[in-house]
Write an enzyme that holds these catalytic residues in place. Sequence first.
Site, mmCIF file in Angstrom:
data_model
loop_
_atom_site.group_PDB
_atom_site.id
_atom_site.type_symbol
_atom_site.label_atom_id
_atom_site.label_comp_id
_atom_site.label_asym_id
_atom_site.label_seq_id
_atom_site.Cartn_x
_atom_site.Cartn_y
_atom_site.Cartn_z
ATOM 1 C CG HIS A 104 26.185 -3.717 -32.270
ATOM 2 N ND1 HIS A 104 26.295 -4.684 -31.309
ATOM 3 C CD2 HIS A 104 26.328 -2.529 -31.623
ATOM 4 C CE1 HIS A 104 26.492 -4.137 -30.135
ATOM 5 N NE2 HIS A 104 26.508 -2.828 -30.277
ATOM 6 N N GLY A 124 20.888 2.519 -32.591
ATOM 7 C CA GLY A 124 19.826 1.565 -32.257
ATOM 8 C C GLY A 124 18.786 2.210 -31.353
ATOM 9 C CG ASP A 139 21.283 2.090 -26.024
ATOM 10 O OD1 ASP A 139 21.064 1.793 -24.843
ATOM 11 O OD2 ASP A 139 22.026 1.423 -26.767
ATOM 12 C CB SER A 163 21.718 -5.603 -24.313
ATOM 13 O OG SER A 163 22.701 -4.991 -23.489
ATOM 14 N NE ARG A 204 26.254 -2.273 -19.472
ATOM 15 C CZ ARG A 204 26.317 -1.085 -20.082
ATOM 16 N NH1 ARG A 204 25.371 -0.725 -20.918
ATOM 17 N NH2 ARG A 204 27.318 -0.258 -19.864
HETATM 18 O O1 PAF Z 1 25.580 2.939 -28.061
HETATM 19 C C1 PAF Z 1 26.812 2.802 -27.919
HETATM 20 O O2 PAF Z 1 27.367 1.744 -28.174
HETATM 21 C C2 PAF Z 1 27.644 3.961 -27.415
HETATM 22 O O3 PAF Z 1 26.941 4.709 -26.482
HETATM 23 C C3 PAF Z 1 28.184 4.859 -28.546
HETATM 24 C C4 PAF Z 1 27.065 5.526 -29.312
HETATM 25 C C5 PAF Z 1 29.033 4.021 -29.494
HETATM 26 C C6 PAF Z 1 29.064 5.952 -27.940
HETATM 27 O O4 PAF Z 1 30.120 5.431 -27.227
#
Ligand code: PAF
Length: 297
Positions: free
Chosen positions: A52, A162, A165, A200, A202
Amino acid sequence: MHCDYTVTAPEVSPSLTILRTAADLRAATQPFRDDGKLVGLVPTMGALHEGHLELVKRARRDCGLVIASLFVNPTQFGEGEDFDAYPRNEAEDIALFDAHGVDFVYAPDAAEMYPDGFGITVTVSGITEGLCGAARPGHFDGVTTVVSRLFEHCAPDVAYFGEKDYQQFKVVQRMVEELGMNIRIVGIPTVRERDGLALSSRNAYLDPGQRRAAPALYGTMFALAGRLHDGVDIAAQCAWGRQALLDAGFDSVDYFEICDADTLVPAIANADNLRIFAAARLGATRLIDNMPVDRPE
Ligand code: PAF
């Protein structure tokens, strides 16, 4: 990009403002827009990691005003998925945003995003049908609905996603094109641990044994990229990849596919512009990853 674990020193840290409503955000950002500042948005669900922060750093470089959003979006989680368990630590996330130069954090509650009677769902067809769209029915409707809402509330010129995804990134790009939204969508390469595991939120769910098995997702994609050549049987290679993941300790494989990087249509032969996509489970934890075939990360 591989992560070096160094603590990132705070860059210039403007006093960050937290806003909870679209009306407050609009009022607070208007003077910057009047000044002609380029507005960048980093949409997140919190539980921030270095992946992020790469989006934030790029937004900070590109834009005069950086908004980061923090909202765990219930509509993109399916029945039995981890919405309730999803890691939430707003104070920690805000400190990280602050240290990386975010100007405004937009942290609405569910009623602000989905007020009573809210009846719009944004659906992008085609590109959402395979991969995670097939494995998680309704997921991308939830993503495009919340992202279009965030775009409406934050009115960015540029938004950062990112590439971990990757399907989400392409789906949002398609939504913006088809709805004629005047927003540039920028994809940022995946940040990885030293052993290749994609960062991630997760990953925090993995127990030590699962954590040891997890880098096989990356390793198998990397190995597959090296096995592709003209005339190769793509279906057989993907079957090899699925079995390799099971052999490495994954409990099940949602998909292991090679697709065109723009349309996400499964490839039937080796070609330019292909990408490998994988999603597999270690216990209850579902990991996803992807990489380009021609320049494995
Ligand atoms: O990638 C994410 O964290 C989420 O899918 C997003 C783009 C913030 C939408 O909720």
